[in-house]
Design an enzyme around this catalytic site. Sequence first.
Site, mmCIF file in Angstrom:
data_model
loop_
_atom_site.group_PDB
_atom_site.id
_atom_site.type_symbol
_atom_site.label_atom_id
_atom_site.label_comp_id
_atom_site.label_asym_id
_atom_site.label_seq_id
_atom_site.Cartn_x
_atom_site.Cartn_y
_atom_site.Cartn_z
ATOM 1 N N LYS A 211 17.475 11.532 3.123
ATOM 2 C CA LYS A 211 18.397 10.380 3.176
ATOM 3 C C LYS A 211 18.280 9.489 1.939
ATOM 4 C CE LYS A 211 16.824 8.958 7.206
ATOM 5 N NZ LYS A 211 16.066 10.115 7.704
ATOM 6 N N THR A 212 17.054 9.154 1.578
ATOM 7 C CA THR A 212 16.879 8.249 0.442
ATOM 8 C C THR A 212 17.341 8.902 -0.854
ATOM 9 O OG1 THR A 212 15.069 7.030 1.482
ATOM 10 C CG2 THR A 212 15.175 6.976 -0.918
ATOM 11 N N GLU B 238 21.584 4.127 4.181
ATOM 12 C CA GLU B 238 20.881 5.135 4.950
ATOM 13 C C GLU B 238 21.095 4.882 6.435
ATOM 14 O OE1 GLU B 238 16.876 6.129 3.917
ATOM 15 O OE2 GLU B 238 17.164 5.448 1.846
#
Length: 489
Positions: free
Chosen positions: A139-140, A188
Amino acid sequence: MENLSTNKTKPSFSVSDLLFEMKQNDSHLIHYIGIGGSGMYPLAQILHGKGFNLSGSDNNQTDTVDAVRKMGISVFMGHSPENVVNASAIVRSAAISDDNPEIIKARELRIPVIERSELLGYITKQYNKAVCVSGTHGKTTVSSMLAYIFMNGDCFEQTDISAVIGGKLKILDGGSGRSGGSDIMICEACEYADTFLQLAPNVSVIINIDEDHLEYFGSMDNLRLSFTKFCNITTDYLVVNGDDANTMLAVKNSEFSGKVVTFGKSASNDFYPLELNGNAKGGGNVFELVHNGQSLTTIRLNVPGEHNALNAVCACAVATTLGCSPDTLSKGLEAFTGARRRFEILGEVNGITVADDYAHHPAEITVTLKAAKSMGYERVWAVHQPFTYSRTKSMLGEFAKALSIADEITLTEIMGSREVDPGDIHSADLVREISKCGKNCDYFSTFDDVANEIVENCRTHDLIITLGCGDVNKIAHNIIHKINAKFML
């Protein structure tokens, strides 16, 4: 809030009216408990950028707390009832328990308490192009890649984005949040405790769905169901991993009626890489990006690992869907050098390289160590801080197999975080499991002992990488300090 579209349905929670009232009167104060946390800091950046009056508290003096203070926000060290007496609203994360003294005082004074996920949900409702990036892993990195792509664009809408990202980025002036004036927002979307169901995504991204947080979900079926619900609240596009069976099943079971865009490694997807070549010496990737059978552009990445090439394909799929040109894709991704704590090279001393990575799940550790092993170092040291007792116990064998990819393995104590020690799992159990994989593993109870052991035994052309989502990165910095001292540099 200024420069934000408000055509979406307002939340049932009174966050909307509350924040509107505060924006009109700057004497109102919003207090963040744990303002230095990776999830809280970017939300503070966004509201501060919109003119809100903020304060915060934190138990740890960190670089992030220093950055918050440089923004002009008052930060109290430690949690105390006195910190909230002047507040008009409190923001808390799931990590802040109900017996926190600031929460207790806020309830006593009838100060509204806003969950971080509710605040983020409110913020996403203000944008017509809210891109919410979900998935068990990546996600990051994908969110960070998107920030670099958009902010290297050739029009105001692309370059002046808002963002809430779990890692710090150079392009965000060393922060993890940004308050922009366009209608694009990147954030996110974490599935833990169903917090991503508070969001209002126009574009939802699902990178993958893997076994995680089962202490909350109970089963993979329940986890997939949560992602199906995430699809259902999406308005315009789903950008999903077409090669991931769990992801595609979640999409299939949803009621989403918009456009589904797939990405992956195989040519059956809408977006995929062609002629993927890893650069072992430089630790990067080069590939042709293909869209619907046609080559779009050449992508050159300065971050290692095949998993990061797939993350880049995902980011390109999102950005292309929202109108970015092929030149913008290649320009943005070539400028991307990684997010903080994502295979972050912290230093090289006497030919010994020290890096840090947020990997805290067996699948993440596996791809990170495979990338490390492909980079031409003589030995790779894995320094792992297990995170939560439940995950360590339930995935003991998977952790052992993943960590055994490294040449040398060292463990710290388990970081319990939100969990109380049940007494039936210990780092020594993981040491024994790793021995079954044919690898030796050391365990030390203090960070300083870990650093001393590694500095005594490492040598030129080694890569030392700390792994975990807790504070294991402190060991990496300590190792650099001790190596410098050892060689009088």
